[in-house]
Structures are given as C-alpha cells and as structure tokens.
Write a protein that holds these residues in place. Sequence first.
Motif, PDB file in Angstrom:
ATOM      1  N   VAL A  97       0.749  -1.272  -0.157  1.00  0.00           N
ATOM      2  CA  VAL A  97       0.017  -0.121   0.105  1.00  0.00           C
ATOM      3  C   VAL A  97       0.889   1.260  -0.100  1.00  0.00           C
ATOM      4  N   THR A  98       1.763   1.233   0.993  1.00  0.00           N
ATOM      5  CA  THR A  98       2.880   2.483   0.881  1.00  0.00           C
ATOM      6  C   THR A  98       3.367   2.529  -0.347  1.00  0.00           C
ATOM      7  N   ARG A  99       3.959   1.570  -1.010  1.00  0.00           N
ATOM      8  CA  ARG A  99       4.800   1.470  -2.104  1.00  0.00           C
ATOM      9  C   ARG A  99       3.979   2.118  -3.506  1.00  0.00           C
ATOM     10  N   ASP A 123      -6.565   1.741  -2.096  1.00  0.00           N
ATOM     11  CA  ASP A 123      -7.127   2.278  -0.937  1.00  0.00           C
ATOM     12  C   ASP A 123      -8.812   2.188  -1.161  1.00  0.00           C
ATOM     13  N   GLY A 124      -9.302   1.532   0.106  1.00  0.00           N
ATOM     14  CA  GLY A 124     -10.739   1.191   0.279  1.00  0.00           C
ATOM     15  C   GLY A 124     -10.719  -0.417  -0.036  1.00  0.00           C
ATOM     16  N   GLU A 184      -9.290  -3.209   6.403  1.00  0.00           N
ATOM     17  CA  GLU A 184      -9.423  -2.641   5.105  1.00  0.00           C
ATOM     18  C   GLU A 184      -8.199  -1.525   4.832  1.00  0.00           C
ATOM     19  N   VAL A 185      -7.974  -1.102   3.622  1.00  0.00           N
ATOM     20  CA  VAL A 185      -7.020   0.050   3.280  1.00  0.00           C
ATOM     21  C   VAL A 185      -7.718   1.072   3.414  1.00  0.00           C
ATOM     22  N   ARG A 236      -3.479   3.344   5.074  1.00  0.00           N
ATOM     23  CA  ARG A 236      -2.906   2.200   6.336  1.00  0.00           C
ATOM     24  C   ARG A 236      -3.951   0.999   6.299  1.00  0.00           C
ATOM     25  N   LEU A 237      -3.423  -0.206   6.606  1.00  0.00           N
ATOM     26  CA  LEU A 237      -4.224  -1.368   6.634  1.00  0.00           C
ATOM     27  C   LEU A 237      -4.977  -1.221   8.065  1.00  0.00           C
TER      28      LEU A 237
END
Length: 448
Positions: free
Chosen positions: A296-298, A307-308, A421-422, A426-427
Amino acid sequence: MTGWRRPSFPRPSSPPRPLKNAGIAGLAMAAGATLLGGCGQLPGTSAPARGPVVVMTWAPEGTKATNMPGMPAMAQAYARWINKHGGLGGRELKVLTCNDRNNTVGAGRCARRAVAEDVVAVVGSYSQHGGSFMPQLEAAGIPYIGGYGLTDEEFGSPLSYPVNGGVATLLAGNGQQLAGGCERVSLVRPDTIAGDQMPSLLNAGLLAGDRRRASDVRAPESATNYARQGELALERAGADPALGAAEYGAKADGACVTAVLGDRTDTFFDSFRHLQEDRPKVRIASVLGSVQQALVTRTGGRSSPLDGASVTGWYPVESDPRWAPMRKVISENAFGDNRIDPADPGVQTTWIAYTVLRAAAESLEGGDITSESVRRALDGGVGPDGVDTGGLTPKLSWRYEDMLAVRGFPRITNAMVTYQEVRKGRLVSTRDGFIDVSKTLEDRPPEG
C-alpha cells in the motif's frame, strides 16, 4: 469428517528399558564415561558436549513469481536472539536456509538437504510444491512446523503442524467479508494448481452469506500487465467497461473484484486502476500476503489504487501491540536487514512457527531435542492448553481432537481470520478480534 481417515505414520519404537541390575548398570555407565573421554566430552567437564539444534527455513527468493526473502531472514534473526538468551533448551539454535526457487526441483533439493543435514524440523517456511518436499520429510520423520499454508500436503500430512488456516481460511473469510455488500464477485487468481482450489473456497464464504458464486478469472502468475484480466473481471461482475457511463455506474454498485496473485497483485491493481479512470469504482478486495502494508505504501499510500480495499488476514494488523516482542527481536538482531518487514505475513508466520518450536523444546524439560521428541511433544498438544502465541493466534494444538472436519484440509486446527481495510493509506481492523470460519469451511459445497 466423512470420507477421510486419519493418515497413519509409523510410531517410533519405545525407548529401551532401564537396566534392573545395579551392578550391570554401573558397569554400563562406566563404559559410557570411558568412551566419552575419547570423544564428545569437553575437557574438564563431567558431561558430554551437546551440539546445536539444527533446523531449516526455506522460501523462494529472486524468482519472477512470489518471493518471500523475509522468512529465512526472520529465522536467522530469531536464532541470534534466542542464542543470546540461553539457546533452545540450553543448546545453540542453528538455522539453515534454502531457496526453493518456486519450482519442484528447488523444493525437492531443499528437502533433500534438510534430510542430509539431519535437521530437527523445517520451520516457518514457504513453498508451493508440497508434493516435492513433504514425502521426503515424512520418510525421514522430520516435522514441518508453520508452513505458509499454500499446499494440500501442509494440511494432510501427519508431520505438518500448521499455525494458520492457510489460503483456505483466507479465501473463505474473504468470501464472507464480501458477502456483506457485493451482489456479483469476480475472482482473479493464478492459473496454477494452487490457484485451482481458490474459487470453491471463496464461494464457500459467499454462499454462507447468501450470495451467488464468484466468476473465475485465471491469470498468468508472472505477467507484467493484467489489463485483459481486469476487463474480464469487470465484465463478469456486471460492470462491463464497454457500457456507457450511466449504465456502467448502475452496474458498478454491487460489483466487486478480488485478486489473489501474490507478488503480482499490485501489477493487477495498477492495470485495473486505468480501466476505472473517470468511472464509478467497484469494490476491490484481496487477502493478506497478496496485499500488505508495504505494498500500500509503495503504490501511493493514500493515493494507492488499493485504498478502500477489503483484506482478509490470519493475524492482527501490524500496528497491534501484540507484535511488540517480534519487533524488538527484529530491531535488535536483524542489523538493518531490509528483507524483514514486520507487516509481512510470511515474516509473522515464521515468528509464530519458531514460537511453537521453542514451546515444544521447553516442554521436553531438558530431554534431548530431536525430530522424534519434537513430534511427540506437538502430537501431545505441548501441555494441557497448547502453545500460547501471545494472542497472535488462538492457542495452538495438534491433537487428534483439535482437528477440524474440513474436507481436503484435515490438519487445520486454527480457522480464525481477521477483517481489515485499506483506509487512508493504512491497513486497519474493521472488526475486533478473530472471525471463526471453521463452519463455513466444514459446510463447503462440493466443487464443480
């Protein structure tokens, strides 16, 4: 557990009976001491030297498909830590590592090396090729503790001690998670043997939530573009990209796409994002391992295409305080090794697997740590309550009565998952505690 019979495995022979005659026993002990004077005894000591406890951890590295370098790196960090604190049952823990290269030849080679090195166990490892490694471990009596949970053999062999419910629980849990809002689901999964079982597992969760079966979209495991698979996934979920904007928007509501492609999941969602530009978004989902915080960060954090996304995992989110002991071990013993990501479920699985090994060794109370003694400890439940993992899993035990009645997966004892969830990059947890999917798996309808 209709139609399944517990696999048999030759029980080790009983230990020799103690000598009844005290004189004979004394002579035997004296003879043993004389022999030890020539080898196996440290100068100036009265007890034989004991060598290290040798184990192995394997995983694929440097391949074009899924790579898990953090798992052997975590194993080595764990060994450095425990050896600073007295070792395993008072003995040095020595970790051998092996690259299974994501193929049957590599997996078989790793297993042969484990047998040749006479390891006590294979611990916290990842391989898609159970048919290549498990028969060799079985023949040598070597337990397989805490595999990642990809293969049928990990949940069928009496020498396998899984710490999670594998892909089976993730897919079933993901289906249940999506059933709460998805009317039509497409599953994008690898066109492999391991991938072939995914649709029925996801469908088990969907059907438990009174939803229809998912559409199956097969994808190459090492592709560099998944635009075609994305189009098929949208079309089969009812949101055909060829539709006009208004009609597409109506169809997108209730359409969901879940992708489980390991390292290639980010490649898929990158292709998928371009298909949805300037269009209402369908709900997306995946499972932990295919999606994790580093990904997610990358891929942009708050602006990530993930996201979502709804994500099903085995363990608490990486920010949970229950991971603090593992984080401390990594920070003090990994020496800046960037292969180890505390949010990686492979790294987390390796940590839990070595926690199990340590518990088994400590339960022997000073007895010899061998593949046989470790198996006996695990088969007996490692005490009355099982292995305490600090709340990262339920207490783990592999006694016969702990096995669930899951068709095709008779060694599953932990069928708990977490819903995540993202959100804003963030998770995060979307539901407190664990969700038990054992009944969903046990009631799974026949495939086809």
